[in-house]
Motif scaffolding. Structure first.
Motif, PDB file in Angstrom:
ATOM      1  N   THR A  19      39.430 -15.312 -33.198  1.00  0.00           N
ATOM      2  CA  THR A  19      40.434 -16.319 -32.879  1.00  0.00           C
ATOM      3  C   THR A  19      40.995 -16.949 -34.149  1.00  0.00           C
ATOM      4  OG1 THR A  19      39.478 -16.858 -30.734  1.00  0.00           O
ATOM      5  CG2 THR A  19      40.741 -18.579 -31.774  1.00  0.00           C
ATOM      6  N   GLN A  20      42.245 -17.323 -34.110  1.00  0.00           N
ATOM      7  CA  GLN A  20      42.871 -18.076 -35.192  1.00  0.00           C
ATOM      8  C   GLN A  20      42.554 -19.552 -34.949  1.00  0.00           C
ATOM      9  OE1 GLN A  20      44.644 -16.877 -37.875  1.00  0.00           O
ATOM     10  NE2 GLN A  20      44.620 -18.982 -38.603  1.00  0.00           N
ATOM     11  N   TYR A  21      41.644 -20.108 -35.717  1.00  0.00           N
ATOM     12  CA  TYR A  21      41.259 -21.507 -35.548  1.00  0.00           C
ATOM     13  C   TYR A  21      42.267 -22.422 -36.217  1.00  0.00           C
ATOM     14  CZ  TYR A  21      36.989 -19.810 -33.541  1.00  0.00           C
ATOM     15  OH  TYR A  21      36.099 -19.195 -32.718  1.00  0.00           O
ATOM     16  N   LEU A  22      42.289 -23.686 -35.811  1.00  0.00           N
ATOM     17  CA  LEU A  22      43.248 -24.649 -36.324  1.00  0.00           C
ATOM     18  C   LEU A  22      42.889 -25.139 -37.725  1.00  0.00           C
ATOM     19  CD1 LEU A  22      43.748 -26.782 -33.087  1.00  0.00           C
ATOM     20  CD2 LEU A  22      45.143 -24.876 -33.916  1.00  0.00           C
ATOM     21  N   GLY A  23      41.617 -25.067 -38.080  1.00  0.00           N
ATOM     22  CA  GLY A  23      41.166 -25.541 -39.388  1.00  0.00           C
ATOM     23  C   GLY A  23      41.247 -24.449 -40.438  1.00  0.00           C
ATOM     24  N   ILE A  80      23.082 -20.817 -38.722  1.00  0.00           N
ATOM     25  CA  ILE A  80      23.849 -20.958 -37.481  1.00  0.00           C
ATOM     26  C   ILE A  80      24.304 -22.414 -37.369  1.00  0.00           C
ATOM     27  CG2 ILE A  80      23.784 -20.794 -34.961  1.00  0.00           C
ATOM     28  CD1 ILE A  80      21.393 -18.856 -35.326  1.00  0.00           C
ATOM     29  N   ARG A  81      25.562 -22.612 -36.987  1.00  0.00           N
ATOM     30  CA  ARG A  81      26.097 -23.954 -36.746  1.00  0.00           C
ATOM     31  C   ARG A  81      26.298 -24.123 -35.244  1.00  0.00           C
ATOM     32  NH1 ARG A  81      31.444 -23.597 -39.199  1.00  0.00           N
ATOM     33  NH2 ARG A  81      31.114 -21.459 -38.625  1.00  0.00           N
ATOM     34  N   MET A  82      25.571 -25.065 -34.661  1.00  0.00           N
ATOM     35  CA  MET A  82      25.672 -25.303 -33.224  1.00  0.00           C
ATOM     36  C   MET A  82      26.264 -26.681 -32.974  1.00  0.00           C
ATOM     37  SD  MET A  82      22.875 -25.110 -30.128  1.00  0.00           S
ATOM     38  CE  MET A  82      21.700 -26.220 -30.840  1.00  0.00           C
ATOM     39  N   LEU A  83      27.362 -26.711 -32.239  1.00  0.00           N
ATOM     40  CA  LEU A  83      27.938 -27.966 -31.775  1.00  0.00           C
ATOM     41  C   LEU A  83      27.192 -28.359 -30.509  1.00  0.00           C
ATOM     42  CD1 LEU A  83      31.684 -26.987 -32.181  1.00  0.00           C
ATOM     43  CD2 LEU A  83      30.412 -28.601 -33.604  1.00  0.00           C
ATOM     44  N   GLU A 110      21.858 -25.509 -37.943  1.00  0.00           N
ATOM     45  CA  GLU A 110      22.434 -26.810 -38.246  1.00  0.00           C
ATOM     46  C   GLU A 110      23.062 -27.320 -36.947  1.00  0.00           C
ATOM     47  OE1 GLU A 110      25.868 -28.921 -40.996  1.00  0.00           O
ATOM     48  OE2 GLU A 110      25.692 -26.751 -40.994  1.00  0.00           O
ATOM     49  N   ILE A 111      22.561 -28.441 -36.470  1.00  0.00           N
ATOM     50  CA  ILE A 111      23.064 -29.008 -35.220  1.00  0.00           C
ATOM     51  C   ILE A 111      24.079 -30.098 -35.555  1.00  0.00           C
ATOM     52  CG2 ILE A 111      22.470 -30.238 -33.111  1.00  0.00           C
ATOM     53  CD1 ILE A 111      19.649 -28.989 -33.379  1.00  0.00           C
ATOM     54  N   LEU A 112      25.293 -29.917 -35.075  1.00  0.00           N
ATOM     55  CA  LEU A 112      26.360 -30.891 -35.281  1.00  0.00           C
ATOM     56  C   LEU A 112      26.513 -31.693 -33.996  1.00  0.00           C
ATOM     57  CD1 LEU A 112      28.788 -28.353 -36.941  1.00  0.00           C
ATOM     58  CD2 LEU A 112      27.369 -30.029 -38.111  1.00  0.00           C
ATOM     59  N   ALA A 113      25.966 -32.911 -33.977  1.00  0.00           N
ATOM     60  CA  ALA A 113      25.992 -33.754 -32.786  1.00  0.00           C
ATOM     61  C   ALA A 113      27.365 -34.386 -32.618  1.00  0.00           C
ATOM     62  CB  ALA A 113      24.930 -34.842 -32.892  1.00  0.00           C
ATOM     63  N   LYS A 114      27.938 -34.208 -31.439  1.00  0.00           N
ATOM     64  CA  LYS A 114      29.268 -34.742 -31.132  1.00  0.00           C
ATOM     65  C   LYS A 114      29.265 -35.302 -29.707  1.00  0.00           C
ATOM     66  CE  LYS A 114      31.221 -32.997 -34.866  1.00  0.00           C
ATOM     67  NZ  LYS A 114      31.775 -33.849 -35.897  1.00  0.00           N
ATOM     68  N   SER A 115      30.220 -36.177 -29.449  1.00  0.00           N
ATOM     69  CA  SER A 115      30.411 -36.636 -28.075  1.00  0.00           C
ATOM     70  C   SER A 115      31.070 -35.506 -27.299  1.00  0.00           C
ATOM     71  CB  SER A 115      31.298 -37.882 -28.044  1.00  0.00           C
ATOM     72  OG  SER A 115      32.623 -37.540 -28.398  1.00  0.00           O
ATOM     73  N   LEU A 121      37.229 -30.287 -29.496  1.00  0.00           N
ATOM     74  CA  LEU A 121      38.208 -30.444 -30.576  1.00  0.00           C
ATOM     75  C   LEU A 121      37.658 -29.863 -31.872  1.00  0.00           C
ATOM     76  CD1 LEU A 121      39.470 -34.078 -29.851  1.00  0.00           C
ATOM     77  CD2 LEU A 121      40.683 -31.929 -29.433  1.00  0.00           C
ATOM     78  N   THR A 122      36.387 -30.110 -32.145  1.00  0.00           N
ATOM     79  CA  THR A 122      35.735 -29.568 -33.341  1.00  0.00           C
ATOM     80  C   THR A 122      35.640 -28.054 -33.254  1.00  0.00           C
ATOM     81  OG1 THR A 122      34.465 -31.621 -33.513  1.00  0.00           O
ATOM     82  CG2 THR A 122      33.680 -29.755 -34.797  1.00  0.00           C
TER      83      THR A 122
END
Length: 173
Positions: A19-23, A80-83, A110-115, A121-122
């Protein structure tokens, strides 16, 4: 009273490396994400969740149980990056699960904690390899589906894994 009928479901979703990501241009660790998703759906992970005292989360009755091979970490797939939904992170459950996964297969997660709102969005920025969160509303899913991919051997893009039952407090009447 704990209600197993009422509650919140959490799903695993793999990000699409094509996929072409926005970032900025990022590489999605598909092999690592697949290994973690498969392991989280094993009987070993299921048993570990059940053994954790005071854990309000339970494995979903809808989740598929995986029993096949899981690839160990390689230098290029080790990180691994997990949202993940902030509620899951704050519960401590993911710390115990990721420690067992690291010990068994050598991956660093690496756990990226988000609401709930921030997670998707991330994800659209390419900041994670996989997501562990409540499913977004149906209309958002249609817009987001190009960011996700189906893991071979699984029927759905979004794999149910955990359930947090509601607890009703007050007089029994």
């Amino acid at each position: 009273h704990r209600s197993d009928v009422l509650g919140i479901d959490y799903y695993l979703t793999a990000m699409n490396p094509w996929t072409q990501y926005l970032g900025e241009k990022r590489t999605i660790n598909s092999q690592g994400a697949e290994a973690l998703i498969r392991w989280l759906l094993t009987q070993d992970a299921r048993d570990l969740v059940e053994e954790i005292e005071d854990c309000v989360f339970r494995m979903s009755d809808l989740s598929q149980v995986y029993s096949g091979w899981i690839s160990p970490a390689q230098n290029s797939t080790k990180e691994i990056r997990m949202l993940a939904d902030r509620d899951l992170v704050e519960s401590g459950l993911l710390d115990e699960l990721m420690a067992a996964f690291r010990e068994a297969y050598g991956y660093e997660v690496e756990i990226l904690a988000k609401s709930g709102e921030e997670i998707y969005l991330t994800a659209m920025l390419g900041e994670g390899d996989l997501i562990l969160a409540k499913a977004p509303p149906e209309e958002e899913l249609i817009q987001l589906n190009t960011y996700f991919r189906q893991i071979p051997g699984f029927a759905d893009l979004h794999l149910p894994i955990l359930r947090c039952p509601y607890v009703l407090c007050g007089p029994s009447e």
